[in-house]
Design a protein around this motif. Structure first.
Motif, PDB file in Angstrom:
ATOM      1  N   SER A 178       0.864  -1.189   0.000  1.00  0.00           N
ATOM      2  CA  SER A 178       0.000   0.000   0.000  1.00  0.00           C
ATOM      3  C   SER A 178       0.895   1.231   0.000  1.00  0.00           C
ATOM      4  O   SER A 178       0.996   1.951   0.994  1.00  0.00           O
ATOM      5  CB  SER A 178      -0.923  -0.009   1.219  1.00  0.00           C
ATOM      6  N   GLU A 244      -5.945   0.577  -7.139  1.00  0.00           N
ATOM      7  CA  GLU A 244      -5.162   1.151  -8.231  1.00  0.00           C
ATOM      8  C   GLU A 244      -3.662   1.090  -7.955  1.00  0.00           C
ATOM      9  O   GLU A 244      -2.856   0.934  -8.878  1.00  0.00           O
ATOM     10  CB  GLU A 244      -5.595   2.604  -8.438  1.00  0.00           C
ATOM     11  N   THR A 245      -3.264   1.186  -6.671  1.00  0.00           N
ATOM     12  CA  THR A 245      -1.847   1.199  -6.321  1.00  0.00           C
ATOM     13  C   THR A 245      -1.437  -0.064  -5.557  1.00  0.00           C
ATOM     14  O   THR A 245      -0.463  -0.039  -4.809  1.00  0.00           O
ATOM     15  CB  THR A 245      -1.499   2.444  -5.490  1.00  0.00           C
ATOM     16  N   PRO A 250      -1.397  -5.900  -8.681  1.00  0.00           N
ATOM     17  CA  PRO A 250      -1.835  -4.715  -9.432  1.00  0.00           C
ATOM     18  C   PRO A 250      -3.085  -4.999 -10.255  1.00  0.00           C
ATOM     19  O   PRO A 250      -3.383  -6.159 -10.569  1.00  0.00           O
ATOM     20  CB  PRO A 250      -0.634  -4.418 -10.343  1.00  0.00           C
ATOM     21  N   ASN A 272      -6.441   5.402  -5.646  1.00  0.00           N
ATOM     22  CA  ASN A 272      -5.718   5.740  -4.415  1.00  0.00           C
ATOM     23  C   ASN A 272      -5.859   4.690  -3.325  1.00  0.00           C
ATOM     24  O   ASN A 272      -5.873   5.008  -2.135  1.00  0.00           O
ATOM     25  CB  ASN A 272      -6.177   7.107  -3.886  1.00  0.00           C
ATOM     26  N   GLY A 274      -4.488   0.651  -2.080  1.00  0.00           N
ATOM     27  CA  GLY A 274      -3.554  -0.435  -2.270  1.00  0.00           C
ATOM     28  C   GLY A 274      -4.176  -1.777  -1.897  1.00  0.00           C
ATOM     29  O   GLY A 274      -5.372  -1.985  -2.087  1.00  0.00           O
TER      30      GLY A 274
END
Length: 297
Positions: A178, A244-245, A250, A272, A274
């Protein structure tokens, strides 16, 4: 409120929120996290009439094995069986189930093998049932390097390292998985207390060895593992979420298995966020649960 139920193997500790006659939701945490992952999700659900139960998985927090003779298995079938046992003992015939990482795997297993018990599913990172038969085939280097912690635990050096440095080890994973989540020391400490469970190391090590065929599973779960080996479809209404992160999974990774969802299915990439998506983006996770509730009302 922290409660306990006893199954044939475990004394499971779980947090319960909401009215007893609310529509039931089971939320399941991953590795290396705990029930605090849902501390901001649960109130959003109970405000809409949900009864929310968040168990500590085997090897975490106050959950304990009843017998010292029981294999401290972390295999996927064990996690699914624990969830089914929780539903049985509490007397919940059907629930919306949500989870991520290990918890997402347990949720996918019950949704696939016992769909009558699953009103709907929210799963982070898509279809989480492991393809153990294919685990020995190497992936591309970009993916392999993100799994360093799994390979580390394949040897006794890794076991010793986790035993002696469990908090530092887990905090490193939090930061890698994250990368834009700015959690503070107190937030980590609340969850890290769950890693002091005396079975934590054994369960974690067995999980990451069994999934690669390096250790045998508990024979009591052989039938479930056999049923999972064909990668059964999930027909219940499902929303899958991807951070997204996410530094370990991923977006776009496990969604190659999107065809495994044969019922109503929607995938969402959450900006935004993880790997610990419920704690990083509680609104998005709660919204997915509420959407499943609306779909199946």
């Amino acid at each position: 409120m922290l409660k306990h139920i006893t199954t044939d193997l475990l004394k499971i500790a779980y947090d319960e929120q909401g009215e007893p006659d609310g529509w039931p939701v089971i939320l399941l945490h991953g590795f290396p996290y705990d029930v605090h992952a849902y501390e901001h999700v649960a109130p959003r659900l109970t405000a809409q009439g949900a009864r929310v139960l968040i168990p500590f998985l085997r090897g975490y927090g106050p959950t304990r094995f009843q017998s010292s003779a029981t294999l401290r298995s972390g295999q996927q079938a064990a996690l699914g069986a624990d969830l089914l046992a929780l539903l049985d003992v509490i007397g919940i015939e059907q629930a919306i189930i949500g989870g991520y990482d290990w918890g997402g795997r347990a949720a996918c297993i019950v949704a696939a093998l016992w769909p009558a018990r699953t009103r709907g599913l929210v799963s982070v990172n898509g279809y989480n049932i492991q393809n153990i038969a294919a685990a020995s085939r190497p992936a591309d280097p970009e993916k392999e390097h993100r799994l360093w912690y799994q390979y580390y635990l394949h040897g006794e050096r890794g076991r010793t390292g986790l035993e002696g440095n469990r908090r530092a080890f887990c905090r490193l994973l939090w930061t890698q998985w994250s990368p834009i989540w700015c959690f503070d020391d107190a937030t980590f400490a609340r969850s890290a207390a769950a890693f002091d469970n005396p079975d934590f190391v054994d369960v974690v090590v067995h999980s990451y060895r069994h999934r690669f065929g390096l250790e045998d599973g508990d024979p009591r779960y052989d039938d479930i593992e056999r049923r999972l080996s064909v990668l059964p479809p999930i027909a219940v209404p499902t929303i899958t979420l991807e951070g997204e992160t996410d530094g370990v999974s991923p977006p776009g990774g496990r969604l190659t298995n999107a065809t495994r969802f044969t019922g109503r299915h929607e995938n969402r990439v959450v900006a935004n966020a993880g790997h610990n998506l419920p704690q990083e983006a509680p609104d998005a996770f709660a919204e997915a649960i509420l959407n499943i509730h609306a779909w199946t009302a």
